[in-house]
Design an enzyme around this catalytic site. Structure first.
Site, short mmCIF file in Angstrom:
data_model
loop_
_atom_site.label_atom_id
_atom_site.label_comp_id
_atom_site.label_asym_id
_atom_site.label_seq_id
_atom_site.Cartn_x
_atom_site.Cartn_y
_atom_site.Cartn_z
N ASN A 162 -11.82 63.08 45.09
CA ASN A 162 -11.33 62.05 46.01
C ASN A 162 -10.96 60.82 45.18
O ASN A 162 -11.80 59.98 44.87
CB ASN A 162 -12.40 61.71 47.05
CG ASN A 162 -12.67 62.86 47.99
OD1 ASN A 162 -11.90 63.11 48.91
ND2 ASN A 162 -13.76 63.58 47.74
N GLU A 163 -9.69 60.76 44.81
CA GLU A 163 -9.20 59.71 43.93
C GLU A 163 -9.00 58.40 44.70
O GLU A 163 -9.08 58.37 45.93
CB GLU A 163 -7.87 60.15 43.30
CG GLU A 163 -7.96 61.41 42.45
CD GLU A 163 -8.59 61.17 41.08
OE1 GLU A 163 -9.25 60.13 40.89
OE2 GLU A 163 -8.42 62.04 40.21
#
Length: 638
Positions: A162-163
């Site tokens: 989850n950037e």
């Protein structure tokens, strides 16, 4: 009262944080919590639903779980696991896949039912991914959700993949990887260009539903992002900050990963301190930098307004403190890194005697010596010390394939020019071309190519050491076996590495040792090489010369020691900076664009010069003399 003190000490921290002395202890603690959960569920006839992570961080936890399974007979038959993520596209048989990672590091060594193992499928057609992700979520929900989710954290602040920009309620989905994430993975894939641009990841919302969340982080490389995640404002720019909203999360850190948290980095801002010499030095330097003032211009008001009133009261007046710290920093500066002969050495970083010292400069790779301390290297030789350099590994992984071919082509052409038979060279060249034409990313080279690449690095190292002034018999190539074993084994360091090092130490019997002290990556070559040196010295401590041997650590091309840590600073003139640059230039295979550049696009010589100039500027800002550049060292007490 103790509880109040703890609350004050951690008031900047927005979620629970537990700090352990080292990674091993922390990993064992987490593994024990997982084991307790599994056994508790087993006694109730229930299944334990675990969310598992990959990467370097959880390896110690998995090793301890394997030990517990084998030695304590704890079964994993009641465990159902869901992995956080997988690269896309990715074949499960690829060595870079998280299927391979989990099998190698855990599943192949315990009795888990592989039918209970769930890992995102990196082989799906892209149009089938949304349905797969919905089914992944459904399976977790039908099982009642995750009992425990373990996490690492990326330098972008990602959890799972989850950037930055991820939503707090996001579910399992296909994502695009941040460039920094891909650079960090580049070594595993043989270059960033081979790292997939996408991944399937469990979402933040999915992670958030776990009944217990443990985020682990080790080493200083993670310290800055940990500070943002723990003390920063909640922001999609740092997805891990969303964990501040959970009532079931705990960050488990080693001391290095926690080092930038306020209670460790600037403890005077949150608690009463025991003001010993190192802490006073650190605080005064911090205050000067914080206010952008030279040390000798700091006032009592500056101390009082910045959390250091206690220091002013206990150790003041503040001007006396300023003078003491100024002098301590001044005394770290020396143009005589081997000690100045016939001089009063009470306040100098190195001893005056013996006037001519035997010195070993250990270089993990064949260029670390000149990149990291080339100016000091040259200065030691110029000042008449008996300097030896020891290249600990061949560095053969860091040579471009086309460079290797170019050297064989040269050897063939040269041999033909003097009428030598080139049949063997021709055959070797053809076999190399055939192998390299079909070589897969990060595939281990043939033994002939490894040897050739090692010889390229060796020739460059000899050239650099000769430029620094060393005779050939003082240039040592150790070729520590761990380096090549590490390409196929998990724990490559063995007795032979230590024995080879002991043999060289016994041969030279040095008064001084210089070694790379880069510990940001505890699994990196520099850390392994340093540990081997310390192990060898500890085994030789009964030898009389060891008692008189000082071990100095230097840093690499990227990061320098903090100013308050530096115990010896060697100033370089503009001419010496240039000489160092020419020594670095001898390493032609590392120039322009090295195979493993890290996350810094600058050439090594540029990084090195910028780093040493920044060190000089840091001294100048504190009110000390202005130099062109400085190389810094910290003494290790073994």
């Amino acid at each position: 009262m103790a509880r109040l003190n703890l609350l004050e000490e951690t008031r900047f921290e927005k979620l629970p944080v537990t700090v352990y002395p080292n990674t091993d202890i922390a990993s064992r603690k987490v593994a024990r919590r997982i084991t307790d959960l599994i056994q508790k569920k087993s006694k109730k006839g229930e299944q334990a639903i675990l969310g598992l992570a990959t990467g370097v961080t959880p390896i110690g936890v998995y090793q301890e779980l394997i030990r517990i399974h084998k030695e304590e007979k704890v079964s994993f038959k009641n465990v159902i696991s869901f992995n956080l993520d997988e690269y896309y596209p990715m074949k499960p048989t690829s060595p870079q896949s998280y299927v391979s990672f989990m099998k190698e590091n855990l599943f192949d060594h315990i009795d888990i039912d592989m039918a209970n193992v769930h890992i995102p499928d990196g082989t799906l057609d892209i149009e089938k991914i949304p349905a797969f992700c919905l089914d992944y979520e459904r399976k977790i929900t039908e099982l009642g959700g995750l009992d425990l989710q373990i996490l690492g954290i990326g330098r972008t602040g990602h959890i799972g993949f989850n950037e930055p920009g991820s939503a707090p309620n996001s579910g399992t989905r296909l994502v695009t990887l941040d460039d920094l994430t891909r650079r960090d993975a580049s070594r595993d894939f043989g270059g960033k260009e081979n790292v997939p641009t996408k991944a399937i990841t469990m979402g933040i919302g999915t992670i958030f539903k776990a009944r217990e969340i443990i985020l682990m982080a080790w080493n200083r490389k993670k310290a800055s992002i940990i500070k943002k995640a723990v003390e920063g404002e909640i922001s999609s720019d740092v997805p891990a900050t969303y964990l501040q909203l959970s009532e079931h999360v705990e960050f488990v850190l080693d001391q290095d990963a926690a080092s930038e948290l306020t209670r460790f980095n600037t403890p005077w801002l949150v608690k009463d301190c025991v003001w010993d010499g190192p802490l006073i030095k650190k605080a005064v330097i911090w205050l000067a930098n914080h206010l952008d003032k030279p040390i000798l211009k700091l006032t009592e008001e500056d101390y009082n307004n910045n959390g250091m009133a206690e220091l002013a009261t206990e150790k003041g007046p503040v001007y006396n403190i300023n003078i003491e710290i100024f002098n301590k920093i001044q005394h770290t500066i020396t143009g005589w890194p081997g000690g100045k002969p016939n001089a009063d050495d009470i306040q100098r970083p190195e001893r005056a005697t013996p006037a001519k010292k035997r010195v070993i400069i250990f270089s993990p790779h064949p260029d670390d010596d000149v990149i990291s301390m080339g100016g000091t290297f040259i200065r030691l030789v110029d000042q008449g010390h008996d300097v030896h350099v020891a290249y600990q590994t061949s560095g053969n992984t860091a040579v471009w394939d086309d460079d290797a071919l170019r050297f064989v082509e040269f050897a063939r052409d040269f041999s033909k020019s003097i009428n030598l038979d080139t049949q063997k060279l021709d055959d070797l060249y053809l076999s190399m071309r055939k192998f390299l034409d079909t070589k897969q990313p990060n595939q281990t080279d043939t033994s002939e190519i490894q040897t050739l690449k090692g010889l390229i690095r060796k020739g460059e190292a000899i050239s650099g050491a000769r430029f620094a002034g060393l005779p050939d018999d003082h240039i040592n190539f150790m070729a520590l076996p761990f380096y090549d074993r590490g390409k196929t084994q998990r724990n490559p360091v063995s007795e032979d590495d230590v024995n080879i090092t002991m043999e060289l130490l016994q041969k030279v019997k040095p008064h001084q040792i210089f070694a790379a002290g880069d510990f940001a990556d505890p699994h990196g070559t520099h850390k392994v090489c340093f540990d081997i040196i310390v192990a060898a010295l500890n085994r030789l401590k009964h030898e009389s010369w060891v008692k008189d041997c000082w071990l100095w650590m230097y840093r690499g091309a990227w990061h320098e020691f903090e100013t308050h840590e530096i115990q010896m600073a060697v100033p370089l003139s503009p001419q010496e900076v240039e000489r160092k640059r020419f020594a670095i230039f001898k390493h032609q295979s590392q120039k322009d664009r090295p195979v493993f550049p890290g996350d810094d696009a600058r050439e090594f010589w540029v990084r090195a010069e910028d780093r040493t100039r920044e060190t000089a500027k840091s001294y100048d800002k504190l009110g000390l003399a202005e130099y062109e550049a400085m190389e810094a060292f910290v003494r290790w007490n073994y």
